[in-house]
Design an enzyme around this catalytic site. Sequence first.
Site, PDB file in Angstrom:
ATOM      1  N   HIS A  10       0.881  -1.170   0.000  1.00 45.25           N
ATOM      2  CA  HIS A  10       0.000   0.000   0.000  1.00 45.25           C
ATOM      3  C   HIS A  10       0.921   1.224   0.000  1.00 45.25           C
ATOM      4  CE1 HIS A  10      -2.294  -3.015   2.354  1.00 45.25           C
ATOM      5  NE2 HIS A  10      -3.391  -2.447   1.874  1.00 45.25           N
TER       6      HIS A  10
ATOM      7  N   ASP B 193       2.273   1.994   3.377  1.00 42.29           N
ATOM      8  CA  ASP B 193       3.193   1.036   4.022  1.00 42.29           C
ATOM      9  C   ASP B 193       4.624   1.489   3.838  1.00 42.29           C
ATOM     10  OD1 ASP B 193       0.979  -0.631   4.206  1.00 42.29           O
ATOM     11  OD2 ASP B 193       1.535  -1.826   2.446  1.00 42.29           O
TER      12      ASP B 193
ATOM     13  N   GLU C 132     -10.559  -6.742  -4.560  1.00 42.12           N
ATOM     14  CA  GLU C 132     -10.416  -7.790  -3.542  1.00 42.12           C
ATOM     15  C   GLU C 132     -11.668  -7.801  -2.674  1.00 42.12           C
ATOM     16  OE1 GLU C 132      -6.602  -7.776  -1.525  1.00 42.12           O
ATOM     17  OE2 GLU C 132      -7.549  -8.589   0.280  1.00 42.12           O
TER      18      GLU C 132
ATOM     19  N   GLU D 256      -9.026 -13.548  -1.471  1.00 34.98           N
ATOM     20  CA  GLU D 256      -8.270 -13.842  -0.241  1.00 34.98           C
ATOM     21  C   GLU D 256      -8.982 -14.932   0.556  1.00 34.98           C
ATOM     22  OE1 GLU D 256      -6.592 -10.625   1.994  1.00 34.98           O
ATOM     23  OE2 GLU D 256      -6.983 -11.624   3.900  1.00 34.98           O
TER      24      GLU D 256
ATOM     25  N   HIS E   9     -10.884 -13.795   3.692  1.00 34.75           N
ATOM     26  CA  HIS E   9     -12.087 -13.025   3.347  1.00 34.75           C
ATOM     27  C   HIS E   9     -13.212 -13.970   2.931  1.00 34.75           C
ATOM     28  CE1 HIS E   9      -9.523  -9.197   2.311  1.00 34.75           C
ATOM     29  NE2 HIS E   9      -9.327  -9.647   3.542  1.00 34.75           N
TER      30      HIS E   9
ATOM     31  N   ASP F 199      -4.772 -13.651  -2.471  1.00 37.54           N
ATOM     32  CA  ASP F 199      -4.107 -13.311  -1.222  1.00 37.54           C
ATOM     33  C   ASP F 199      -4.125 -14.584  -0.388  1.00 37.54           C
ATOM     34  OD1 ASP F 199      -3.427 -10.766  -1.859  1.00 37.54           O
ATOM     35  OD2 ASP F 199      -4.580  -9.790  -0.265  1.00 37.54           O
TER      36      ASP F 199
ATOM     37  N   ASP G 289     -10.399 -11.504  10.863  1.00 41.22           N
ATOM     38  CA  ASP G 289      -9.425 -11.657   9.798  1.00 41.22           C
ATOM     39  C   ASP G 289      -8.039 -11.873  10.427  1.00 41.22           C
ATOM     40  OD1 ASP G 289      -8.531 -11.670   7.199  1.00 41.22           O
ATOM     41  OD2 ASP G 289      -8.612  -9.498   6.936  1.00 41.22           O
TER      42      ASP G 289
ATOM     43  N   ASP H  22      -5.460 -13.517   9.316  1.00 38.32           N
ATOM     44  CA  ASP H  22      -4.337 -13.441   8.365  1.00 38.32           C
ATOM     45  C   ASP H  22      -3.159 -14.328   8.761  1.00 38.32           C
ATOM     46  OD1 ASP H  22      -5.633 -11.678   6.693  1.00 38.32           O
ATOM     47  OD2 ASP H  22      -4.641  -9.888   7.452  1.00 38.32           O
TER      48      ASP H  22
ATOM     49  N   ASP I  46      -0.713 -12.455   2.069  1.00 32.90           N
ATOM     50  CA  ASP I  46      -1.314 -11.420   2.909  1.00 32.90           C
ATOM     51  C   ASP I  46      -1.490 -12.051   4.295  1.00 32.90           C
ATOM     52  OD1 ASP I  46      -2.565  -9.328   4.028  1.00 32.90           O
ATOM     53  OD2 ASP I  46      -4.203  -9.169   2.587  1.00 32.90           O
TER      54      ASP I  46
HETATM   55  C1  XUL Z   1      -7.412  -6.416   4.360  1.00 31.66           C
HETATM   56  C2  XUL Z   1      -6.635  -6.862   3.176  1.00 31.66           C
HETATM   57  C3  XUL Z   1      -5.797  -5.811   2.549  1.00 31.66           C
HETATM   58  C4  XUL Z   1      -5.734  -5.921   1.070  1.00 31.66           C
HETATM   59  C5  XUL Z   1      -5.039  -4.794   0.391  1.00 31.66           C
HETATM   60  O1  XUL Z   1      -8.204  -7.393   4.887  1.00 31.66           O
HETATM   61  O2  XUL Z   1      -6.666  -7.996   2.809  1.00 31.66           O
HETATM   62  O3  XUL Z   1      -4.519  -5.883   3.088  1.00 31.66           O
HETATM   63  O4  XUL Z   1      -5.123  -7.098   0.667  1.00 31.66           O
HETATM   64  O5  XUL Z   1      -5.528  -3.555   0.775  1.00 31.66           O
HETATM   65 CO    CO Z   2      -5.718  -9.030   1.256  1.00 30.90          CO
END
Ligand code: XUL
Ligand code: CO
Length: 435
Positions: free
Chosen positions: A99, A102, A230, A266, A269, A294, A305, A307, A337
């Site tokens: 991003h 970041d 996404e 993702e 998600h 992702d 989430d 991750d 991700d």
């Molecule tokens: C948030 C997510 C983000 C996107 C990019 O849940 O997955 O990091 O991948 O903005």
């Molecule tokens: Co993501």
Amino acid sequence: MSYFANVGKIQFEGKQSDNPLAFKHYNPDEIVLGKRMEDYLRFACAYWHTFTGEGADPFGVGTAVRPWSGASGIDLAKKRVEASFEFYEKLGIPYFCFHDRDIAPEGATLRETNRILDEIVSMIKDYMKTSNVKLLWNTANMFTNPRFVHGAATSNNAEVFAYAAAQVKKGLEVGKELGSENYVFWGGREGYETLLNTDLKLELDNLARFFHMAINYAKEIGYTGQFLIEPKPKEPSKHQYDFDAATTIAFLQSYGLKDHFKLNIEANHATLAGHTFEHELRVSRINGMLGSIDANQGDLLLGWDTDEFPTDLYAVTLAMYEIVENGGLGSGGVNFDAKVRRTSFEPEDLFYAHIAGMDTFARGLKTVAKLKEDGFFEKIVDDRYASFKSGIGLDIVNGKADFKSLQAYIIDKDNIVNRSGRLELIKGALNEYIF
Ligand code: XUL
Ligand code: CO
């Protein structure tokens, strides 16, 4: 200056190796299904989790011990860039993603912010000249700063819409400068809390206007990366507009945007939307919309989430099956991700985590190659839908049947026979491929 002095270049050592800093399955040059593994998987490192994140959670500050800790501002941003390229090279990961926020801190105005961003982008560009590492995608963070409290392209505040537009404009310019192969839109705050104060139609129309402007500007400057959306159902918004693949595809279709986008799916998600990862991948694939993934996993006992790095062989195998059936990911890739757990706070954990994720996907790919060789799923599905291969079924599929002909066919039959779905047999047989 070395940031990860304890770690050398990670090599493929094979299954027998007991070296924790080696790949057991990911062998970039090995040919699987006609392609080098590296070219099939196109792994990417997520800048935000690996270099920006510090392991904070809603109840406590970061725990991560990082070689760049202690620095601040632009100095910190530069140290992270230096560390990131050392990390990519040592891990042998071919791509990264970021991003805008970041990689560089914000200034007082957007003009100042862009100036700081330019400084870091030019540093990244210099690193990319002497490295094989490429930018899989970049994106705009339009959810952290308080100005995005009501959303970005779906904010009720037109000035915020303008700010978001200017931010994505800059993102496309940066994407062009660094040769990003895709540009991602994740609408973290593009959603609403309650209809009591929301003009749903205006917000969706504005979101579509925003995307059309992005398409036009990319064309104007000659940015040729693939646009990706996404989907995510919630978090931070309650009702997020890009809920899941099906909702997003319907939105793109209604607003004449479908040909300009693909989806970045993702895993975590998908689970938040009440789907499996493979469901979201399948829906995208059969609509010609699967662009990138992702790669991560959630924790169904926690329900947010989380991750986590993807280590679930079963889920990853089924995901890889969709990717293989899609003919690969085109300009997309497998972006981790994912973040190390708050309790895995040492720098080496960043390597262990990526190695685990890369090995899991490599194993998934190899298992899918075996499944494909045996026509495992193809045989099951062919057999299950055999009734549509001849007779009345073939007429239905070929458009030769209508309600009258179907009624005439069935009205005097009293012996409709269904066959077992054999689910347990299938699952047992699939286990033999995976383990
Ligand atoms: C948030 C997510 C983000 C996107 C990019 O849940 O997955 O990091 O991948 O903005
Ligand atoms: Co993501």
